[in-house]
Write a protein that holds these residues in place. Structure first.
Motif, mmCIF file in Angstrom:
data_model
loop_
_atom_site.group_PDB
_atom_site.id
_atom_site.type_symbol
_atom_site.label_atom_id
_atom_site.label_comp_id
_atom_site.label_asym_id
_atom_site.label_seq_id
_atom_site.Cartn_x
_atom_site.Cartn_y
_atom_site.Cartn_z
ATOM 1 N N ALA A 1 0.817 -1.209 0.000
ATOM 2 C CA ALA A 1 0.000 0.000 0.000
ATOM 3 C C ALA A 1 0.851 1.259 0.000
ATOM 4 N N LEU A 2 2.118 1.121 0.372
ATOM 5 C CA LEU A 2 3.031 2.260 0.417
ATOM 6 C C LEU A 2 3.855 2.394 -0.864
ATOM 7 N N ALA A 3 3.585 1.561 -1.870
ATOM 8 C CA ALA A 3 4.421 1.536 -3.075
ATOM 9 C C ALA A 3 4.652 2.909 -3.696
ATOM 10 N N PRO A 4 3.626 3.770 -3.834
ATOM 11 C CA PRO A 4 3.885 5.063 -4.476
ATOM 12 C C PRO A 4 4.911 5.914 -3.733
ATOM 13 N N ILE A 5 4.896 5.877 -2.403
ATOM 14 C CA ILE A 5 5.839 6.713 -1.653
ATOM 15 C C ILE A 5 7.182 6.012 -1.504
ATOM 16 N N ILE A 6 7.169 4.679 -1.412
ATOM 17 C CA ILE A 6 8.434 3.931 -1.364
ATOM 18 C C ILE A 6 9.253 4.213 -2.614
ATOM 19 N N GLU A 7 8.620 4.137 -3.774
ATOM 20 C CA GLU A 7 9.326 4.340 -5.036
ATOM 21 C C GLU A 7 9.936 5.730 -5.117
ATOM 22 N N ARG A 8 9.286 6.704 -4.533
ATOM 23 C CA ARG A 8 9.779 8.078 -4.618
ATOM 24 C C ARG A 8 10.911 8.368 -3.636
ATOM 25 N N VAL B 1 3.506 16.065 11.054
ATOM 26 C CA VAL B 1 2.130 15.574 11.086
ATOM 27 C C VAL B 1 1.503 15.917 9.739
ATOM 28 N N LEU B 2 1.204 14.891 8.949
ATOM 29 C CA LEU B 2 0.728 15.080 7.578
ATOM 30 C C LEU B 2 -0.651 14.448 7.444
ATOM 31 N N VAL B 3 -1.579 15.179 6.867
ATOM 32 C CA VAL B 3 -2.962 14.717 6.810
ATOM 33 C C VAL B 3 -3.644 15.327 5.594
ATOM 34 N N GLY B 4 -4.635 14.631 5.052
ATOM 35 C CA GLY B 4 -5.449 15.208 3.995
ATOM 36 C C GLY B 4 -6.480 16.162 4.576
ATOM 37 N N ASP B 5 -6.867 17.173 3.804
ATOM 38 C CA ASP B 5 -7.840 18.141 4.327
ATOM 39 C C ASP B 5 -9.233 17.538 4.465
ATOM 40 N N ASP B 6 -9.463 16.382 3.820
ATOM 41 C CA ASP B 6 -10.744 15.690 3.928
ATOM 42 C C ASP B 6 -10.496 14.270 4.446
ATOM 43 N N ASP B 7 -9.619 14.175 5.451
ATOM 44 C CA ASP B 7 -9.223 12.893 6.011
ATOM 45 C C ASP B 7 -10.299 12.357 6.940
ATOM 46 N N ASP B 8 -10.114 11.115 7.407
ATOM 47 C CA ASP B 8 -11.117 10.482 8.261
ATOM 48 C C ASP B 8 -11.256 11.164 9.614
ATOM 49 N N SER C 1 -7.796 12.834 0.826
ATOM 50 C CA SER C 1 -8.562 12.095 1.821
ATOM 51 C C SER C 1 -7.616 11.236 2.654
ATOM 52 N N HIS C 2 -8.149 10.167 3.256
ATOM 53 C CA HIS C 2 -7.312 9.247 4.024
ATOM 54 C C HIS C 2 -6.306 8.529 3.122
ATOM 55 N N GLY C 3 -6.507 8.585 1.824
ATOM 56 C CA GLY C 3 -5.549 8.008 0.879
ATOM 57 C C GLY C 3 -4.489 8.986 0.432
ATOM 58 N N VAL C 4 -4.151 9.942 1.269
ATOM 59 C CA VAL C 4 -3.306 11.073 0.878
ATOM 60 C C VAL C 4 -1.982 10.652 0.242
ATOM 61 N N LEU C 5 -1.297 9.641 0.771
ATOM 62 C CA LEU C 5 0.005 9.263 0.202
ATOM 63 C C LEU C 5 -0.134 8.660 -1.190
ATOM 64 N N VAL C 6 -1.285 8.054 -1.464
ATOM 65 C CA VAL C 6 -1.540 7.464 -2.780
ATOM 66 C C VAL C 6 -2.083 8.517 -3.739
ATOM 67 N N GLU C 7 -2.907 9.416 -3.213
ATOM 68 C CA GLU C 7 -3.536 10.437 -4.052
ATOM 69 C C GLU C 7 -2.557 11.533 -4.465
ATOM 70 N N LYS C 8 -1.670 11.915 -3.563
ATOM 71 C CA LYS C 8 -0.746 13.023 -3.828
ATOM 72 C C LYS C 8 0.706 12.604 -3.494
ATOM 73 N N PRO C 9 1.226 11.544 -4.121
ATOM 74 C CA PRO C 9 2.549 11.048 -3.741
ATOM 75 C C PRO C 9 3.678 12.036 -4.013
#
Length: 252
Positions: A34-41, A184-191, A216-224
């Motif tokens: 699930a962390l693949a997008p940020i791991i790769e970067r 502390v990193l969070v999406g503006d429309d997080d859970d 959203s809660h998918g912030v690392l995937v949505e905005k890697p």
């Protein structure tokens, strides 16, 4: 009475890149993929380590409950085995809670903490999210790699539900004892409510806050790419003083 969790577990993990270690802890109910997008970067500049916590991914489940404390113990052992001295640690969702406990218990292992979309106390969990049905794609992903088989995902999901009803139970006084820099990193429309996130940020002596827009809660995937840039800036050793510091002026 539930049996105690196994003291420590051998964690399967992804390792990518070379350089200084940077360990990343995945969300609950998923695994390191699930962390693949940020791991790769980050693999271009770090040796990224991403373990599958017990009962997740390729790491088998064990008798007894799943607890944040037990997962923190597993993660501490993993860091002791695979990193040399303090290094950056990222935790995402449930992984953020685990990472927070690791930083509190073993600050000698963590140079900087990236806390993504998590909570520090039971008050932070949104009831609707905790009661939501598990998406089928998460079950499918589990079945692809788990040594326990597809049917066991329901067992793990039940253990996670109980874990979320019981923790975490940290206080702002606990957070005040975490002295290393924390992003502390969070999406503006997080859970979780932003009010809870701001409480956490304000309690951390060396906290920094990043609220990612349209995420959203998918912030690392949505905005890697944006998340990568924010984390890189946080980790840089030569951060300049800000022009008109208020909060940090008192801690300088």
């Amino acid at each position: 009475m539930e049996p105690s969790p196994t003291p420590t577990a051998e964690l399967e993990f992804i390792e990518l890149g070379s350089g200084p270690a940077f360990t990343m802890l995945h969300p609950g109910g998923t695994d390191a993929r699930a962390l693949a997008p940020i791991i790769e970067r980050f693999a271009e500049r770090y040796r990224v380590l991403a373990p599958d916590r017990r009962g997740h991914g390729r790491t088998p489940d064990a008798d007894g409950p799943l607890t944040f404390e037990g997962m923190a113990d597993d993660s501490i052992r993993f860091l002791e085995q695979h990193t040399a001295g303090p290094s950056p640690l990222l935790g995402y969702s449930d992984g953020a809670v685990v990472a927070l406990l690791v930083a509190l218990r073993r600050p000698d292992l963590v140079s900087q903490l990236v806390f993504v979309s998590g909570v520090y106390s039971l008050a932070g969990w949104p009831a609707g999210t905790l009661n939501a049905d598990v998406p089928e794609f998460m079950v499918d992903a589990y079945a692809e790699v788990s040594p326990d088989g597809r049917e066991h995902y329901a067992v793990v999901a039940g253990k996670l539900a109980r874990m979320h009803q019981q923790g975490p139970t940290l206080t702002t006084a606990d957070l005040a004892a975490i002295r290393m820099p924390v992003l502390v990193l969070v999406g503006d429309d997080d859970d979780m409510a932003l009010e809870h996130i701001v409480e956490l940020y304000r309690a951390l002596p060396a906290g920094e806050l990043a609220v990612v827009p349209h995420a959203s809660h998918g912030v690392l995937v949505e905005k890697p790419d944006l998340c990568r840039d924010l984390i890189v800036e946080f980790l840089r050793p030569d951060k300049p003083d800000t022009f008109a510091a208020v909060r940090r002026a008192h801690s300088a």
